[in-house]
Scaffold this motif. Sequence first.
Motif, short mmCIF file in Angstrom:
data_model
loop_
_atom_site.label_atom_id
_atom_site.label_comp_id
_atom_site.label_asym_id
_atom_site.label_seq_id
_atom_site.Cartn_x
_atom_site.Cartn_y
_atom_site.Cartn_z
N ASP A 251 0.83 -1.21 0.00
CA ASP A 251 0.00 0.00 0.00
C ASP A 251 0.86 1.25 0.00
OD1 ASP A 251 -2.24 -1.62 0.17
OD2 ASP A 251 -2.33 -1.49 2.37
N ALA A 252 2.01 1.18 0.70
CA ALA A 252 2.85 2.37 0.84
C ALA A 252 4.31 1.99 0.87
CB ALA A 252 2.48 3.11 2.13
N ILE A 253 5.13 2.95 0.49
CA ILE A 253 6.58 2.85 0.68
C ILE A 253 6.94 3.94 1.68
CG2 ILE A 253 8.85 3.12 -0.38
CD1 ILE A 253 7.52 2.15 -3.02
N MET A 254 7.44 3.53 2.84
CA MET A 254 7.81 4.52 3.87
C MET A 254 9.31 4.74 3.80
SD MET A 254 9.15 5.50 6.90
CE MET A 254 8.90 7.17 7.50
N THR A 255 9.71 6.00 3.83
CA THR A 255 11.12 6.32 3.71
C THR A 255 11.43 7.67 4.36
OG1 THR A 255 12.97 6.59 2.15
CG2 THR A 255 10.80 7.46 1.47
N ALA A 256 12.69 7.80 4.80
CA ALA A 256 13.18 9.10 5.25
C ALA A 256 14.16 9.66 4.22
CB ALA A 256 13.85 8.98 6.62
N ALA A 257 14.13 9.11 3.01
CA ALA A 257 14.96 9.64 1.92
C ALA A 257 14.50 11.04 1.55
CB ALA A 257 14.87 8.72 0.70
N PHE A 258 15.37 11.77 0.89
CA PHE A 258 15.09 13.16 0.53
C PHE A 258 15.76 13.47 -0.79
CE2 PHE A 258 18.10 12.61 4.04
CZ PHE A 258 19.29 12.89 3.40
N GLU A 259 15.82 14.72 -1.15
CA GLU A 259 16.41 15.10 -2.44
C GLU A 259 17.93 14.95 -2.41
OE1 GLU A 259 14.41 18.86 -4.01
OE2 GLU A 259 13.85 18.83 -1.90
N PRO A 260 18.52 14.50 -3.52
CA PRO A 260 17.92 14.12 -4.81
C PRO A 260 17.54 12.64 -4.88
CG PRO A 260 20.27 14.11 -5.05
CD PRO A 260 20.00 14.54 -3.62
N ASP A 261 17.81 11.88 -3.81
CA ASP A 261 17.63 10.44 -3.88
C ASP A 261 16.18 10.00 -4.03
OD1 ASP A 261 20.42 9.98 -3.50
OD2 ASP A 261 20.15 10.47 -1.38
N LEU A 262 15.28 10.59 -3.24
CA LEU A 262 13.88 10.18 -3.33
C LEU A 262 13.27 10.50 -4.70
CD1 LEU A 262 11.46 8.83 -2.12
CD2 LEU A 262 10.89 10.96 -0.93
N PRO A 263 13.48 11.69 -5.26
CA PRO A 263 12.95 11.93 -6.61
C PRO A 263 13.50 10.95 -7.64
CG PRO A 263 13.48 14.02 -5.57
CD PRO A 263 14.02 12.94 -4.66
N ALA A 264 14.78 10.60 -7.51
CA ALA A 264 15.37 9.64 -8.46
C ALA A 264 14.70 8.28 -8.33
CB ALA A 264 16.87 9.52 -8.20
N PHE A 265 14.49 7.84 -7.09
CA PHE A 265 13.81 6.56 -6.88
C PHE A 265 12.39 6.62 -7.42
CE2 PHE A 265 10.69 4.35 -4.20
CZ PHE A 265 11.06 3.03 -4.44
N LEU A 266 11.68 7.70 -7.15
CA LEU A 266 10.29 7.81 -7.57
C LEU A 266 10.15 7.77 -9.09
CD1 LEU A 266 8.66 10.42 -5.17
CD2 LEU A 266 7.89 8.09 -5.63
N ARG A 267 11.04 8.44 -9.80
CA ARG A 267 10.96 8.44 -11.26
C ARG A 267 11.09 7.01 -11.79
NH1 ARG A 267 14.19 13.15 -10.35
NH2 ARG A 267 12.99 15.04 -10.82
N GLN A 268 12.02 6.26 -11.23
CA GLN A 268 12.24 4.90 -11.70
C GLN A 268 11.12 3.96 -11.27
OE1 GLN A 268 16.40 3.62 -10.97
NE2 GLN A 268 16.92 5.80 -10.87
N ALA A 269 10.63 4.15 -10.05
CA ALA A 269 9.54 3.30 -9.55
C ALA A 269 8.26 3.52 -10.35
CB ALA A 269 9.30 3.58 -8.07
N ARG A 270 7.91 4.79 -10.60
CA ARG A 270 6.70 5.07 -11.36
C ARG A 270 6.82 4.57 -12.79
NH1 ARG A 270 4.44 5.19 -6.72
NH2 ARG A 270 4.05 7.23 -5.74
N ALA A 271 8.03 4.71 -13.36
CA ALA A 271 8.24 4.22 -14.73
C ALA A 271 8.07 2.70 -14.80
CB ALA A 271 9.62 4.62 -15.22
N ALA A 272 8.36 2.03 -13.66
CA ALA A 272 8.22 0.57 -13.61
C ALA A 272 6.80 0.14 -13.26
CB ALA A 272 9.19 0.00 -12.58
N GLY A 273 5.91 1.11 -13.07
CA GLY A 273 4.52 0.80 -12.81
C GLY A 273 4.15 0.65 -11.35
N ILE A 274 5.07 0.97 -10.44
CA ILE A 274 4.77 0.88 -9.01
C ILE A 274 3.94 2.09 -8.60
CG2 ILE A 274 5.78 0.92 -6.69
CD1 ILE A 274 8.19 -0.57 -7.85
N LYS A 275 2.79 1.84 -8.01
CA LYS A 275 1.86 2.92 -7.67
C LYS A 275 1.74 3.14 -6.16
CE LYS A 275 -1.10 2.38 -11.77
NZ LYS A 275 -0.20 1.44 -12.47
#
Length: 416
Positions: A251-275
């Motif tokens: 349901d969720a991905i919990m993280t204390a990541a921040f910029e630039p790491d979290l945006p980088a992860f999000l771009r790749q995760a969303r591109a892979a279809g993870i919602k």
Amino acid sequence: MDHEQPKRGFQMTGSDHRIASHVSRRTVLATMLGGVAAVGIAGVSPAFAEDKIVRVGFSLAHTGWAAAYDVGYALGLRMAFDEANAKGGAGGKYKIEVTEGTDTASSSVEAIKSVDALLEKGVDVLFTSCDATSSVAAGRSGQKKGVLMFAGTSTQVDVPAKVGDWMYLANFSDNVSGGSTGVFAAKDLGIKTAYLLKSSDNTYTEYVPEYFAKTFEQYGGKVVGKGNFTFEQADFGGIIAEIKALPAEPDAIMTAAFEPDLPAFLRQARAAGIKSRIVGADGIDSPSFYALGDLVENTIVLSNRMPVEGSKYQEIAKVFGKSHPDQVDNSAWIVGYDAGLVLIEAIKNADATDSASIRAALDKIKDFDVPNGKVSYTGFERRPMVPISFLEIKSGKGVFMKAATIDTADIPAPIM
């Protein structure tokens, strides 16, 4: 265990946080110069007798990554102190006199020099940097002298213990913030399953998700996996593959990541279809993260701010924002303002100017009102219980969802 300071700036307040936001020359100069003009309070402060002055030292960063927090923090402190001095001082009689130390430059070595020089001048209270490593290194000098200290916007649980009984946090600690987020996710958001995205590169990104897991599972949630990344990691393919291989998407991905790491992860995760919904920490409570558009829409953010029209916070933010529009969306300033109010209250209750009396009064503060709610030091081992807000990013803004205070019994034990 000490941790190296980060290589670049980031948001808020955790142990070794960084931010990509811009700190203007005007803002830095305003912090260094301070004074009544910095917060727009007109008039001349009343005269004070020498024995009615509390001498406060600022050992903060004007340059380097920590300046993104220390600048706003100092401005918030100044605002609280200037307001009090314009009304006759703390308790109507004690002036708070600020001495700026030299720029710590986000460096432990420079922080020690800055604090040592301030101690030579005989300060009664010290405000040190958000950089936990610098606060611990410099704080040991203050500990030897028996001077009350506050560790900037730092949230690292073990800072007070590493320094000694004269060092306090001004901000919520990581176990309080992570634990509060776990309760909120399970009870208020109805999240059933969560994947933890962690990094062992500092204690903030490593431990906050673990504190989350403690209360999330206590309230019925289930952690279905954990992934570890390194700062400035370019490829998150391995972690994404692990998430995709789970029996069901969390349901969720919990993280204390921040910029630039979290945006980088999000771009790749969303591109892979993870919602999966992102449940983040205070490290992403920054205008630069909010500005990432659809990528961060519906992300949950933990914050010191309560951006609700008509709230006490909003009233204070409007005053602050008139003089410092480039800082008002950086929550470091409200941590400083609240810390200033707490110190003013402790001085009033101590009815004295010496550090020992003020510290004794600080230890007794319970349910003291600040713009976001109530602050307590009694019973929390120099790590205050402070108000926490949960925001949801909508159309580039942090929209207030709920203010939360975790039950004392639910606070996860500190990881030291």
